[in-house]
Design an enzyme around this catalytic site. Sequence first.
Site, PDB file in Angstrom:
ATOM      1  N   ASP A  41       0.796  -1.212  -0.011  1.00 30.09           N
ATOM      2  CA  ASP A  41      -0.023  -0.091   0.079  1.00 30.09           C
ATOM      3  C   ASP A  41       0.849   1.232  -0.075  1.00 30.09           C
ATOM      4  O   ASP A  41       0.740   2.117   0.658  1.00 30.09           O
ATOM      5  CB  ASP A  41      -0.971  -0.114   1.202  1.00 30.09           C
ATOM      6  CG  ASP A  41      -1.709  -1.145   1.434  1.00 30.09           C
ATOM      7  OD1 ASP A  41      -2.175  -1.758   0.281  1.00 30.09           O
ATOM      8  OD2 ASP A  41      -1.680  -1.627   2.516  1.00 30.09           O
ATOM      9  N   GLU A  64     -10.857   0.655  -2.559  1.00 37.33           N
ATOM     10  CA  GLU A  64     -10.357   1.176  -1.519  1.00 37.33           C
ATOM     11  C   GLU A  64      -9.163   2.068  -1.827  1.00 37.33           C
ATOM     12  O   GLU A  64      -9.095   2.412  -2.781  1.00 37.33           O
ATOM     13  CB  GLU A  64     -10.104  -0.190  -0.488  1.00 37.33           C
ATOM     14  CG  GLU A  64      -9.179  -1.300  -1.561  1.00 37.33           C
ATOM     15  CD  GLU A  64      -8.789  -2.466  -0.417  1.00 37.33           C
ATOM     16  OE1 GLU A  64      -9.417  -2.601   0.439  1.00 37.33           O
ATOM     17  OE2 GLU A  64      -8.071  -3.138  -1.187  1.00 37.33           O
TER      18      GLU A  64
END
Length: 541
Positions: A50, A216
Amino acid sequence: RLFFVRCLLIFFGLTGISTCLIAQYKSKVWVADNGDGTYKNPIIHADYSDPDAIRVGNDYYMVSSSFENIPGLPILQSKDLVNWKILTNALIKQPPFDVFATPQHGKGVWAPAIRHHNNQFLIYYPDPDYGIYVITAQNPAGPWSKPILVEGGKGLIDPCPLWDDDGKAYLVHGFAGSRAGIKSIIVVKTLNASGTEVTNDGKIVFDGHEQDPTIEGPKFYKRNGYYYIFAPAGGVATGWQLVLRSKHIYGPYERKVVLAQGASPTNGPHQGAWVNTPSGEDWFLHFQDKGVYGRIVHLQPMKWINDWPVIGLDNDGDGTGEPVLAYKKPNVGKTYPIETPQESDEFNELYIGKQWQWNANSRATWAFMNISNGSLRLFSDLIDTTRNLWWAPNVLLQKFPAPVFTATTKLSFTPNERLQNEKVGLTVLGFSYAAIALKSKKDGVYVTYTTCKDADSGKLEQEKTLNKIDAKKPIYLRVKVSNGGMCQFSYSVNGQDFTNVGEPFQAEVGRWIGAKVGIFITRQNTINDSGFADFDWFRIE
């Protein structure tokens, strides 16, 4: 020594200026810079999942998820987007402190965002069980502030702030279905001027249920009058990179897939950061899920066409790019030395290397730098004998650094003579794990080989006792990792001749992370003074 610090003091009159020259670390197992003006992907073959990044002046700073591992929130620094080093870890202890005193696998720090605003660095990170936090610093190397809870609640994930042209502040984030009971939606909320508190309930600006399930990881930008939300969708290993744009912060937003696997071998290319160079080039950092190796980091060229970003190479001209395997390095105005994130550690400095993380918030009694002999001294800590090493907080670990590598450590073991079953060793840890270790018994110290299948489910270890050794002499423990994460453990009493133990072990992922390699020392009994082990060095080759 593979890594050293040399400090040069220069005096001008009464003013003392200290300049620390830090040698660049260069991996022996993965280097992305080809040395000819090109690079290969991944630029970091390690689990920095991420990723988010910014450029401040001529420096790039990248953060990533760290989950339960402490110190957390690693900050990596680069001058050219290809060569990176670990600058620091911004989160020294994770709140709530009593909760994270024990391993909380898969919890803790999820996808963070780093920004620079009003001469201040800020990192927003979500804890899916407690809410969204922010930490700040004047210098990216720290010190970083204690976490401030921006918004409490379950299932609030992947926050990213945006300061608009009029000075107003906003926060975009997603939801974790496991906690919030809803997912695949993106919301925008207002922040106070300092960015430390959410001030309204926000608005849903995008619902991905029909076309973009599991959307997301949003990142918020503004360019040419458009608000942009870069967001991954479709799942970690199989997804694509989506970009939303609107002239109004609350939408409606148009959608476009700007990066997907296509015919390339890079699966699920998404979730990352848009950055540019001083020369005006645009680039995109993202991850690829590679199983036991975790979510490794790629760098893609990017360009703007009709106010839409195109990432990677768009060979058919449809506006959706595919990942590159190799490409010309970013034009940052000059050439910088090859450098990679730290891996090996000679344990000769005042602090352990920044690549190391514990399974939980650390205690001061676990480890000391033994300056007198240039080693890391670990003291044994009590382990719950009804559980296993997966649940032990005092396991010191680092990420797998390449598809193929060897990790070797040299140590000396000094067990407490009043105890039995103190155990020091080298492990590869995931849902299942294996370890080669020294274990103290009534009649001396023995080499043992341990495996534990489905450790996360509470299964007990299977331990084989091998040869008795002379504990007064150093020993070398090793694991060779081959393609796919197959691990062969071995040991040596002279550092030259290694004896394999056990069958090759298939490494496994952890909770949202890749497998890790590291060291530990445990005991099974309470006592007022433990045994210890001195680790002379730990080398990745």
